[in-house]
Design a protein around this motif. Structure first.
Motif, PDB file in Angstrom:
ATOM      1  N   GLU A 139      28.874  35.350  31.777  1.00  0.00           N
ATOM      2  CA  GLU A 139      28.915  36.802  31.552  1.00  0.00           C
ATOM      3  C   GLU A 139      29.551  37.526  32.729  1.00  0.00           C
ATOM      4  OE1 GLU A 139      24.987  38.133  30.687  1.00  0.00           O
ATOM      5  OE2 GLU A 139      24.789  36.780  28.976  1.00  0.00           O
ATOM      6  N   LYS A 140      30.217  38.649  32.390  1.00  0.00           N
ATOM      7  CA  LYS A 140      30.933  39.397  33.415  1.00  0.00           C
ATOM      8  C   LYS A 140      29.976  39.916  34.497  1.00  0.00           C
ATOM      9  CE  LYS A 140      34.297  43.093  34.073  1.00  0.00           C
ATOM     10  NZ  LYS A 140      33.613  43.616  35.228  1.00  0.00           N
ATOM     11  N   LYS A 166      29.195  37.175  36.817  1.00  0.00           N
ATOM     12  CA  LYS A 166      30.382  36.870  37.622  1.00  0.00           C
ATOM     13  C   LYS A 166      30.556  37.914  38.736  1.00  0.00           C
ATOM     14  CE  LYS A 166      33.761  35.163  35.103  1.00  0.00           C
ATOM     15  NZ  LYS A 166      34.941  35.122  34.218  1.00  0.00           N
ATOM     16  N   ASP A 167      30.405  39.181  38.368  1.00  0.00           N
ATOM     17  CA  ASP A 167      30.551  40.266  39.349  1.00  0.00           C
ATOM     18  C   ASP A 167      29.498  40.157  40.451  1.00  0.00           C
ATOM     19  OD1 ASP A 167      32.634  41.184  37.871  1.00  0.00           O
ATOM     20  OD2 ASP A 167      31.540  42.839  36.931  1.00  0.00           O
TER      21      ASP A 167
END
Lengths: 317, 41
Positions: free
Chosen positions: B2-3, B6-7
């Protein structure tokens, strides 16, 4: 006194840790702390993971430090030996453990890496038997080992002796089924000490939560608590959950006893368990079997630490 | 992956880089304050 402490850590790094592991392991086994989960397959896996890497990874790390580094960095040997002991110790502690934090965390958060770390989590029990239980690929690429070997080559060998010794004891005792931290939560006058200890180093409570077979149930939290020696990495990065409770059950909810050789040597050998993450064509990350785990019957004196917001928890496996 | 996850990894890695440099910076600050130059043998 200094000579005595030096001798303790020297021996700890050679035969001492193995002896300590054996003694604590025998104690755990004698008191039935592995429950009925330690069957033949689990025993073979634990034994293979403990013994065989010593024949593979130790020579590899020795080659890296004694042959490879002198070839690629011939003039760098002992260039940092002027660093005073205290600072060398601090550097080794931070560099080694923060690197391991990331190695560990990425194996949980990056889906394609999970299967290399799954073997460590499949154990349905905690204790010395499973503390070294890892897939061979995970063990070979233990990134912090090579970083610390490099620092030893650069001249920080003496502080590394102590840092690695202390780290080994903390990580072993965090995996132990002996809940040595429990008195800290039970005695109210020890709570200030407990507050500091549980935020600084890995304890059975926080690390057992990481090995629970469920997550987000208020106790189990395999999506966080990644710290090995230090727990404050989890505090700092928002991956911590402190409950002062212990999970009722450990392992992986959908674990069906993949053969020991498949767990140890995946992807060279595959599991024959249909649908297993280690089976040929199996899922990279299998969803949990949803079974609500009851919390320990032992009374909890303190609930989830409000300092660690639930919304900071990681959402993928 | 998931973004959001990741962020968060990227943010935490950047913070980690600072942490890796911290003991070195503190050590040299200590040498500066105390006037020590242990690298000169």
């Amino acid at each position: 006194m200094t000579n005595f402490i030096e001798a303790v850590f020297t021996n700890l790094n050679t035969w001492g840790l193995a002896a300590l592991t054996l003694i604590i392991g025998v104690f755990e086994f004698s008191f039935g702390l592995y429950g009925k989960h330690w069957n033949r397959n689990e025993k073979l896996l634990d034994l293979a993971c403990y013994a065989l890497p010593r024949l593979v990874t130790r020579p590899l790390v020795a080659y890296f430090g004694l042959k490879f580094l002198p070839i690629i960095l011939p003039d760098a040997k002992d260039t940092l030996d002027w660093i005073p002991f205290f600072w060398g110790f601090v550097i080794i502690c931070i560099y080694d453990d923060l690197t391991q934090y990331w190695y560990h965390r990425l194996h949980h958060e990056v889906p394609w890496l999970w299967r290399f770390h799954r073997t460590h989590h499949s154990a349905p029990y905690m204790g010395m038997a499973m503390a070294s239980r890892q897939n061979i690929i995970y063990t070979i690429f233990f990134s912090q080992t090579y970083l610390t070997t490099l620092l030893v080559y650069l001249g920080l060998g003496y502080p590394a002796l102590f840092a690695k010794g202390i780290k080994s004891i903390i990580t072993k005792m965090a995996h132990s089924s002996i809940k040595w931290d429990k008195p800290l939560y039970e005695k109210k006058w020890l709570h200030p000490l407990a507050w500091v200890v549980e935020r600084t180093i890995s304890t059975p409570a926080t690390h057992h939560a990481h090995h629970a077979d469920v997550t987000d149930d208020g106790v189990g939290y395999y999506k966080g608590n990644f710290g090995n020696m230090f727990f404050f990495w989890d505090m700092l990065f928002g991956t911590a959950l402190i409950t002062r409770q212990y999970p009722k059950s450990y392992g992986i909810s959908h674990y069906e006893g993949d053969a020991w050789y498949a767990q140890f040597l995946w992807p060279i050998f595959k599991s024959k368990v249909p649908g297993s993450e280690l089976a040929a064509g199996g899922p990279m990350v299998r969803e949990d079997v949803v079974v609500r785990s009851e919390v320990s019957a032992e009374p909890a004196e303190e609930q989830i630490d409000p300092a660690v917001p639930v919304n900071l928890r990681i959402t993928n496996g | 992956m998931e973004k959001e996850a990741k962020d968060r990894i990227v943010r935490n890695v950047l913070l980690s880089i600072i942490i890796y440099t911290l003991p070195i910076l503190l050590m040299f600050l200590y040498f500066y304050i105390t006037g020590q130059k242990p690298w000169i043998k």
